[in-house]
Design an enzyme around this catalytic site. Structure first.
Site, PDB file in Angstrom:
ATOM      1  N   THR A 185       2.985  -0.575  -3.850  1.00 25.13           N
ATOM      2  CA  THR A 185       4.059  -1.325  -4.518  1.00 25.13           C
ATOM      3  C   THR A 185       4.954  -0.431  -5.345  1.00 25.13           C
ATOM      4  OG1 THR A 185       2.722  -3.311  -4.619  1.00 25.13           O
ATOM      5  CG2 THR A 185       4.468  -3.152  -6.236  1.00 25.13           C
ATOM      6  N   SER A 231      -1.468  -0.087   0.879  1.00 22.91           N
ATOM      7  CA  SER A 231      -2.844   0.428   0.903  1.00 22.91           C
ATOM      8  C   SER A 231      -3.814  -0.503   1.613  1.00 22.91           C
ATOM      9  CB  SER A 231      -3.338   0.754  -0.507  1.00 22.91           C
ATOM     10  OG  SER A 231      -3.635  -0.406  -1.224  1.00 22.91           O
TER      11      SER A 231
HETATM   12  N1  ASP Z   1      -0.146  -4.282  -1.369  1.00 26.27           N
HETATM   13  C1  ASP Z   1       0.112  -3.224  -2.327  1.00 26.27           C
HETATM   14  C2  ASP Z   1      -0.687  -2.001  -1.911  1.00 26.27           C
HETATM   15  O1  ASP Z   1      -1.862  -1.954  -2.162  1.00 26.27           O
HETATM   16  C3  ASP Z   1      -0.268  -3.675  -3.700  1.00 26.27           C
HETATM   17  C4  ASP Z   1       0.051  -2.709  -4.810  1.00 26.27           C
HETATM   18  O2  ASP Z   1       0.351  -1.548  -4.625  1.00 26.27           O
HETATM   19  O3  ASP Z   1      -0.016  -3.154  -5.992  1.00 26.27           O
HETATM   20  O4  ASP Z   1      -0.186  -1.108  -1.295  1.00 26.27           O
END
Ligand code: ASP
Length: 332
Positions: free
Chosen positions: A11, A55
């Site tokens: 994110t 991720s």
């Molecule tokens: N979906 C994102 C990730 O894990 C969530 C984040 O980075 O807060 O890449």
């Protein structure tokens, strides 16, 4: 001190797209403005791993890509400190994985990310990245840690506890390594573990994680374990108890172990200390050779299982290493 930043996605560097958030922000430009005028302005280098990922898409091969980049930069300059920018969803798995693979290197490695993209008003990106850089260059820390929401936590003791709070992560069975402030408050460093010489690279192994629930039948458990994976992590109740009166259920686990597949018992409790012989409801499994994960988080136990399989261990040998602290992942 030189700092090398490895940007993996998450994110922190995401922007809106018609299908939701995707990597795409000018992270390096943002870092330049964040560090302008600070002592770090000219001592930071950045690698962006390709492709940048959410991720949720990470695998053990993504962990290895970070390890490889880190080794390359540490070989070029052994004084380098490392900051890894990563999505929060599986950050706790990656930080545990890195801790096992990097026991040979006594350099600071701090992983962080953010709940809001760097371009959003009120984002936690700047606070987390500056905190991670401060921790990495503090001279007080070596090994793998996770910085998030004003706290530095041991990288193999953490779990993502909130999808929205700026605290984001908890370390249920180990105290924080440091808390920010003026000055930062540092705790006594925990035991580093016995280490692992010349770790073989992570490869991808078939490890299943199964939550036991009231009413699960032996037939369902057997179906979930067919074909047999390379290792099984069973998330049981409390201190590692299972429905031992359910006909045939413990027999399924016994057959799996007899076939050479390690069975690791963890707990569904956030704070836990797995003690398999404590109740009759866990004793049968202990006698059949299942091994308790003690106070490791699920993330630490899963990444450790992948690590040990990647080192060529299986069955009883793998189970034996689950109870030994390689990188401080369990309390002594
Ligand atoms: N979906 C994102 C990730 O894990 C969530 C984040 O980075 O807060 O890449």
């Amino acid at each position: 001190m030189r700092v090398h930043i490895i940007y993996t996605g998450g994110t922190i560097g995401m922007v809106d797209s018609p299908h939701g958030l995707v990597p795409g922000a000018d992270l390096e430009g943002w870092l330049d403005s964040l560090l302008a005028g600070t002592p770090l302005a000219r001592s930071v280098t950045v690698t962006s791993l390709a492709p940048l990922i959410d991720s949720s898409n990470a695998t053990p091969l993504s962990w290895q890509a970070i390890v490889d980049d880190l080794h390359a930069h540490a070989a070029a300059d052994p004084q380098t400190a490392f900051v890894i920018l990563h999505g929060t969803d599986t950050m706790a798995y990656t930080s545990a994985a890195l801790s096992y693979a990097l026991t040979d290197l006594s350099v600071p490695v701090v992983i962080t990310g953010s709940q809001l993209p760097l371009g959003e008003l009120g984002s936690d990106a700047a606070a987390n990245v500056t905190g991670a850089l401060q921790a990495a260059t503090s001279g007080r820390h070596s090994g793998v840690a996770l910085f998030f929401g004003h706290r530095l936590l041991a990288g193999n003791r953490v779990t993502k506890s909130s999808s929205w709070a700026f605290t984001g992560f908890e370390s249920p069975n180990a105290a924080p390594l440091a808390t920010t402030g003026a000055p930062w408050q540092w705790a006594q460093a925990a035991s580093p573990g016995i280490g692992w010489k010349d770790a073989a690279p992570y490869t991808r192994h078939d490890v299943v994680v199964i939550d036991l629930v009231p009413g699960i039948t032996a037939a369902r458990l057997e179906a979930l374990l067919t074909p047999l994976p390379e290792a099984v992590i069973l998330r049981a109740f409390g201190v590692g108890n299972v429905p031992s009166q359910e006909p045939g259920l413990t027999d399924v686990v016994e057959r799996v172990i007899a076939a050479g597949t390690a069975v690791i018992m963890t707990s569904q409790c956030h704070e836990s200390q797995v003690l398999l012989g404590h109740y009759e409801a866990g004793d049968a499994l202990a006698r059949s050779g299942a091994v308790g994960s003690r106070d490791m988080t699920l993330e630490a136990a899963y990444a450790k299982t992948q690590f040990l399989l990647s080192q060529g261990l299986a069955g009883d040998d793998l189970a034996h290493w689950m109870g030994r602290s390689i990188a401080g992942e369990l309390s002594q």
